[in-house]
Design a protein around this motif. Structure first.
Motif, PDB file in Angstrom:
ATOM      1  N   ALA A  85       0.851  -1.190   0.000  1.00  0.00           N
ATOM      2  CA  ALA A  85       0.000   0.000   0.000  1.00  0.00           C
ATOM      3  C   ALA A  85       0.885   1.238   0.000  1.00  0.00           C
ATOM      4  N   GLY A  86       1.012   1.884  -1.134  1.00  0.00           N
ATOM      5  CA  GLY A  86       1.823   3.091  -1.215  1.00  0.00           C
ATOM      6  C   GLY A  86       3.278   2.805  -0.881  1.00  0.00           C
ATOM      7  N   ALA A  87       3.817   3.552   0.086  1.00  0.00           N
ATOM      8  CA  ALA A  87       5.216   3.416   0.466  1.00  0.00           C
ATOM      9  C   ALA A  87       5.396   2.451   1.624  1.00  0.00           C
ATOM     10  N   GLY A  88       4.430   1.587   1.851  1.00  0.00           N
ATOM     11  CA  GLY A  88       4.522   0.626   2.941  1.00  0.00           C
ATOM     12  C   GLY A  88       3.611  -0.551   2.685  1.00  0.00           C
ATOM     13  N   TYR A  89       3.075  -1.091   3.761  1.00  0.00           N
ATOM     14  CA  TYR A  89       2.189  -2.234   3.669  1.00  0.00           C
ATOM     15  C   TYR A  89       0.967  -2.022   4.542  1.00  0.00           C
ATOM     16  N   GLU A  90      -0.153  -2.508   4.060  1.00  0.00           N
ATOM     17  CA  GLU A  90      -1.348  -2.615   4.872  1.00  0.00           C
ATOM     18  C   GLU A  90      -1.229  -3.955   5.599  1.00  0.00           C
ATOM     19  N   VAL A  91      -1.404  -3.945   6.908  1.00  0.00           N
ATOM     20  CA  VAL A  91      -1.350  -5.164   7.699  1.00  0.00           C
ATOM     21  C   VAL A  91      -2.785  -5.496   8.094  1.00  0.00           C
ATOM     22  N   ILE A  92      -3.271  -6.630   7.632  1.00  0.00           N
ATOM     23  CA  ILE A  92      -4.629  -7.057   7.951  1.00  0.00           C
ATOM     24  C   ILE A  92      -4.520  -8.133   9.025  1.00  0.00           C
ATOM     25  N   MET A  93      -4.892  -7.755  10.251  1.00  0.00           N
ATOM     26  CA  MET A  93      -4.743  -8.622  11.414  1.00  0.00           C
ATOM     27  C   MET A  93      -6.105  -9.188  11.802  1.00  0.00           C
ATOM     28  N   LYS A  94      -6.173 -10.494  11.901  1.00  0.00           N
ATOM     29  CA  LYS A  94      -7.407 -11.178  12.317  1.00  0.00           C
ATOM     30  C   LYS A  94      -7.169 -11.743  13.710  1.00  0.00           C
ATOM     31  N   PHE A  95      -7.687 -11.041  14.732  1.00  0.00           N
ATOM     32  CA  PHE A  95      -7.553 -11.496  16.106  1.00  0.00           C
ATOM     33  C   PHE A  95      -8.465 -12.699  16.334  1.00  0.00           C
TER      34      PHE A  95
END
Length: 137
Positions: A85-95
């Motif tokens: 995502a852009g200049a980094g990462y989207e972190v999708i966390m499933k608790f």
């Protein structure tokens, strides 16, 4: 097919132009999220802006994570996925035990006169968590 190739070429050229304008891309982390030692930087209630003082730890492996509240000696576990995502990462966390995933941002933060450091920010349980990272040794 011709339209797709034209679109891909435009994306490629935009990347070259942006890199030329900004120099080296310091926003993209060069370490995998599980090769970073995470330290809680701040924890703020989103409804009133009050900073909390819980002692939280966060650790990732290749597919899972553990967030530990050391004050109450409780581990929150789950799985995660990274998405560019852009200049980094989207972190999708499933608790585990919660239906809705939590989305955070993993990138780099540069402090004045210092080298960039890994950064992870997400909101969960009406709280904004900000973690700063160091390379594991």
């Amino acid at each position: 097919m011709k339209k797709i190739l034209s679109f891909l070429f435009l994306i490629f050229m935009a990347g070259i132009i942006l890199t030329a304008c900004t120099g080296k891309d310091q926003g993209l982390p060069d370490k995998k999220i599980y090769n970073v030692k995470w330290t809680l930087e701040s924890m703020i209630k989103t409804d009133d802006g009050v900073e909390l003082s819980n002692d939280m730890a966060l650790k990732f492996d290749k597919k899972n994570f553990v967030m530990t509240d050391r004050n109450s000696a409780y581990d929150y576990t789950g799985t995660y996925k990274l998405k560019k995502a852009g200049a980094g990462y989207e972190v999708i966390m499933k608790f585990d035990g919660f239906e809705e995933p939590v989305t955070g941002i993993y990138g780099m933060r540069t402090y004045k006169d210092k080298d960039p450091k890994p950064d992870l920010v997400f909101e969960h349980w009406d709280t904004k968590y900000s973690f700063i990272g160091e390379e594991k040794k």
